[in-house]
Write a protein that holds these residues in place. Structure first.
Motif, PDB file in Angstrom:
ATOM      1  N   ILE A  29     -24.953   3.731  41.141  1.00  0.00           N
ATOM      2  CA  ILE A  29     -24.313   2.998  42.327  1.00  0.00           C
ATOM      3  C   ILE A  29     -22.980   3.817  42.321  1.00  0.00           C
ATOM      4  O   ILE A  29     -22.622   3.696  43.580  1.00  0.00           O
ATOM      5  CB  ILE A  29     -24.098   1.563  41.702  1.00  0.00           C
ATOM      6  CG1 ILE A  29     -25.279   0.841  41.774  1.00  0.00           C
ATOM      7  CG2 ILE A  29     -22.974   0.951  42.519  1.00  0.00           C
ATOM      8  CD1 ILE A  29     -25.075  -0.712  40.917  1.00  0.00           C
ATOM      9  N   LEU A  30     -22.170   4.409  41.474  1.00  0.00           N
ATOM     10  CA  LEU A  30     -21.016   5.074  41.724  1.00  0.00           C
ATOM     11  C   LEU A  30     -21.225   6.356  42.413  1.00  0.00           C
ATOM     12  O   LEU A  30     -20.485   6.537  43.342  1.00  0.00           O
ATOM     13  CB  LEU A  30     -20.468   5.463  40.173  1.00  0.00           C
ATOM     14  CG  LEU A  30     -19.845   4.204  39.375  1.00  0.00           C
ATOM     15  CD1 LEU A  30     -19.220   4.952  38.279  1.00  0.00           C
ATOM     16  CD2 LEU A  30     -18.511   3.685  40.270  1.00  0.00           C
ATOM     17  N   GLY A  31     -22.379   7.235  42.267  1.00  0.00           N
ATOM     18  CA  GLY A  31     -22.774   8.234  42.825  1.00  0.00           C
ATOM     19  C   GLY A  31     -22.852   7.788  44.549  1.00  0.00           C
ATOM     20  O   GLY A  31     -22.586   8.519  45.262  1.00  0.00           O
ATOM     21  N   ALA A  32     -23.621   6.744  44.511  1.00  0.00           N
ATOM     22  CA  ALA A  32     -23.947   6.589  45.942  1.00  0.00           C
ATOM     23  C   ALA A  32     -22.659   5.902  46.636  1.00  0.00           C
ATOM     24  O   ALA A  32     -22.537   6.219  47.751  1.00  0.00           O
ATOM     25  CB  ALA A  32     -24.946   5.345  45.934  1.00  0.00           C
ATOM     26  N   ILE A  33     -22.025   5.075  46.170  1.00  0.00           N
ATOM     27  CA  ILE A  33     -20.534   4.701  46.708  1.00  0.00           C
ATOM     28  C   ILE A  33     -19.953   6.056  46.966  1.00  0.00           C
ATOM     29  O   ILE A  33     -19.158   6.240  48.090  1.00  0.00           O
ATOM     30  CB  ILE A  33     -19.814   3.888  45.851  1.00  0.00           C
ATOM     31  CG1 ILE A  33     -20.655   2.455  45.853  1.00  0.00           C
ATOM     32  CG2 ILE A  33     -18.349   3.684  46.376  1.00  0.00           C
ATOM     33  CD1 ILE A  33     -19.913   1.575  44.733  1.00  0.00           C
ATOM     34  N   GLY A  34     -19.984   7.193  46.276  1.00  0.00           N
ATOM     35  CA  GLY A  34     -19.196   8.269  46.494  1.00  0.00           C
ATOM     36  C   GLY A  34     -19.740   8.988  47.336  1.00  0.00           C
ATOM     37  O   GLY A  34     -18.922   9.749  48.282  1.00  0.00           O
TER      38      GLY A  34
END
Length: 73
Positions: A29-34
């Motif tokens: 999720i953090l990677g996708a948001i980034g």
């Protein structure tokens, strides 16, 4: 008694394992948001909205650093 304590400490020091992630979706999720923020920031800079684009790029970098920190720890 001292020899037993010493051998137990040696066994613990040599123990290695693969522990994995407690919550693998956090990294995803953090990677996708980034990635989304990176694309949106690049789009805003291309559209000449520099301030908004730089803010998005700043938050994208924060998300990617959070992913790196989570992976490291």
């Amino acid at each position: 008694m001292d020899a037993t304590f010493s051998s137990s400490m040696k066994q613990l020091a040599e123990r290695r394992g693969q522990y994995g992630f407690d919550a693998p979706y956090v990294v995803i999720i953090l990677g996708a948001i980034g990635a989304v923020l990176l694309l949106v920031g690049a789009l805003f800079i291309w559209l000449q909205w520099l301030v908004v684009g730089i803010i998005c790029l700043f938050y994208a970098a924060y998300m990617f650093l959070s992913v790196a920190s989570y992976n490291y720890t």
